[in-house]
Design a protein around this motif. Sequence first.
Motif, mmCIF file in Angstrom:
data_model
loop_
_atom_site.group_PDB
_atom_site.id
_atom_site.type_symbol
_atom_site.label_atom_id
_atom_site.label_comp_id
_atom_site.label_asym_id
_atom_site.label_seq_id
_atom_site.Cartn_x
_atom_site.Cartn_y
_atom_site.Cartn_z
ATOM 1 N N CYS A 248 -29.397 2.400 1.078
ATOM 2 C CA CYS A 248 -29.715 3.517 0.185
ATOM 3 C C CYS A 248 -28.834 3.555 -1.073
ATOM 4 O O CYS A 248 -27.991 2.689 -1.278
ATOM 5 N N ALA A 249 -29.072 4.552 -1.915
ATOM 6 C CA ALA A 249 -28.323 4.832 -3.156
ATOM 7 C C ALA A 249 -28.404 3.721 -4.204
ATOM 8 O O ALA A 249 -28.627 3.984 -5.369
ATOM 9 N N LEU A 250 -28.219 2.469 -3.797
ATOM 10 C CA LEU A 250 -28.221 1.370 -4.774
ATOM 11 C C LEU A 250 -29.330 0.362 -4.475
ATOM 12 O O LEU A 250 -29.815 0.260 -3.356
ATOM 13 N N GLY A 251 -29.675 -0.406 -5.521
ATOM 14 C CA GLY A 251 -30.598 -1.526 -5.324
ATOM 15 C C GLY A 251 -29.809 -2.743 -4.851
ATOM 16 O O GLY A 251 -28.573 -2.733 -4.801
ATOM 17 N N ALA A 252 -30.537 -3.808 -4.530
ATOM 18 C CA ALA A 252 -29.907 -5.015 -3.971
ATOM 19 C C ALA A 252 -28.875 -5.620 -4.929
ATOM 20 O O ALA A 252 -27.824 -6.102 -4.505
ATOM 21 N N PRO A 274 -31.111 -2.129 1.049
ATOM 22 C CA PRO A 274 -31.007 -1.478 -0.266
ATOM 23 C C PRO A 274 -32.337 -0.864 -0.704
ATOM 24 O O PRO A 274 -33.384 -1.150 -0.134
ATOM 25 N N ASN A 275 -32.247 -0.028 -1.743
ATOM 26 C CA ASN A 275 -33.448 0.541 -2.351
ATOM 27 C C ASN A 275 -34.147 -0.509 -3.210
ATOM 28 O O ASN A 275 -33.545 -1.533 -3.558
ATOM 29 N N ALA A 276 -35.388 -0.208 -3.597
ATOM 30 C CA ALA A 276 -36.110 -1.106 -4.512
ATOM 31 C C ALA A 276 -35.618 -0.827 -5.933
ATOM 32 O O ALA A 276 -36.314 -0.252 -6.771
ATOM 33 N N PHE A 282 -38.529 9.411 -13.187
ATOM 34 C CA PHE A 282 -39.323 10.280 -12.309
ATOM 35 C C PHE A 282 -38.852 10.203 -10.857
ATOM 36 O O PHE A 282 -39.517 10.723 -9.954
ATOM 37 N N GLY A 283 -37.723 9.522 -10.644
ATOM 38 C CA GLY A 283 -37.214 9.405 -9.283
ATOM 39 C C GLY A 283 -37.980 8.392 -8.452
ATOM 40 O O GLY A 283 -37.897 8.379 -7.228
ATOM 41 N N GLU A 284 -38.740 7.530 -9.131
ATOM 42 C CA GLU A 284 -39.502 6.512 -8.399
ATOM 43 C C GLU A 284 -38.823 5.152 -8.530
ATOM 44 O O GLU A 284 -38.031 4.925 -9.440
ATOM 45 N N TYR A 285 -39.177 4.259 -7.610
ATOM 46 C CA TYR A 285 -38.526 2.947 -7.560
ATOM 47 C C TYR A 285 -39.517 1.870 -7.987
ATOM 48 O O TYR A 285 -40.609 1.767 -7.429
ATOM 49 N N CYS A 311 -34.772 0.116 1.869
ATOM 50 C CA CYS A 311 -34.680 1.571 1.980
ATOM 51 C C CYS A 311 -35.685 2.179 0.993
ATOM 52 O O CYS A 311 -36.798 1.680 0.892
ATOM 53 N N CYS A 312 -35.304 3.204 0.250
ATOM 54 C CA CYS A 312 -36.238 3.938 -0.613
ATOM 55 C C CYS A 312 -37.054 3.017 -1.523
ATOM 56 O O CYS A 312 -36.511 2.115 -2.158
ATOM 57 N N GLY A 313 -38.343 3.290 -1.594
ATOM 58 C CA GLY A 313 -39.220 2.551 -2.515
ATOM 59 C C GLY A 313 -39.725 1.217 -1.981
ATOM 60 O O GLY A 313 -40.521 0.548 -2.639
#
Length: 337
Positions: A248-252, A274-276, A282-285, A311-313
């Motif tokens: 989470c929080a960061l991308g790869a 990691p997140n995408a 807009f808070g999107e990945y 994780c997210c996205g």
Amino acid sequence: RTQFRMSNIYNELQKRILILDGAMGTMLQDYNFSEEDYRGTRFKDYPTSLKGNNDLLSLTQPDAIADIHRKYFEAGADIVETNTFSGTSIAMADYNMEDLVYELNFESAKIAKHIAGEFTKSEPHKPRFVAGSIGPTNKTASLSPDVNRPEFRAITFDELRLSYKLQIEALMDGGVDLLLVETIFDTLNAKAALFAIEEVKEARNSNIPIMVSGTITDASGRTLSGQTVEAFLTSISHIPLLSVGFNCALGAEQLKPYLQRLSNETAFYTSAHPNAGLPNAFGEYDETPEEMTAFIEAYFNDNLINVIGGCCGTNPAHIKAIYKASQNHKPRQLKHT
């Protein structure tokens, strides 16, 4: 049986890089569930608004949850996480659903385990595992939520421990293969979860493997409660863990330097989901599977990782691309300290 399960995941970790699933929330957004869908017939007249209580969907929309697990396994995942990220009485208090905690976790574990069983049966050479997802709750034991009262705490260690204990018991009763204490922003919360796990393990004479995954919140390279990578690692390493990592929080790309430090310091297996990328305005990945995989290739090339997911996205397309890329690489070798 526990003995067998345990050696099983250790065997697989020695053979290859294991793939964890991607986000549950990203996938659920595609269903566009309404308030009515969240309620189902059982909670039709519930006094609280329930939209957004994703864990509840294990009871009201179990087919959708099963379907998401299936898509991740089809994409190449070895491990899926139960739909229980907010499955504690502390987090469920937002919906006045504390009484449902045991059932939510138990049913979520059963759904995931059922799908994992289908895949293991059809591909015995690639056994599938279920990780009981234990989120951080929406309270912090280390920090005050009130800037004017720095000494104030919204929750105690014991309240956290008891809340986690119920979740852990239900997940284990539902048949999970391992426990994943994840998205840790406050290590004191995580220590309460780990303490509860040790209590349950002892009471049940179980040796269920434990994964721990912290969250580096920003470029300062610290968790929200202020710990560096090394401090975080030190404060949880007294427990015999299966793996330690970050999500989470960061991308790869942003996560790589912290993973490098972790990998250099620990004798446990390492994990990352990691997140995408970083969220847009807009808070999107927006990071595509190809972009994300290019950054993760660097993890493989530098031998940083044993378990990798999203994780997210992230969605099954991200997991599929990561799985394909992992095929050409060997897992990180453990340091013997």
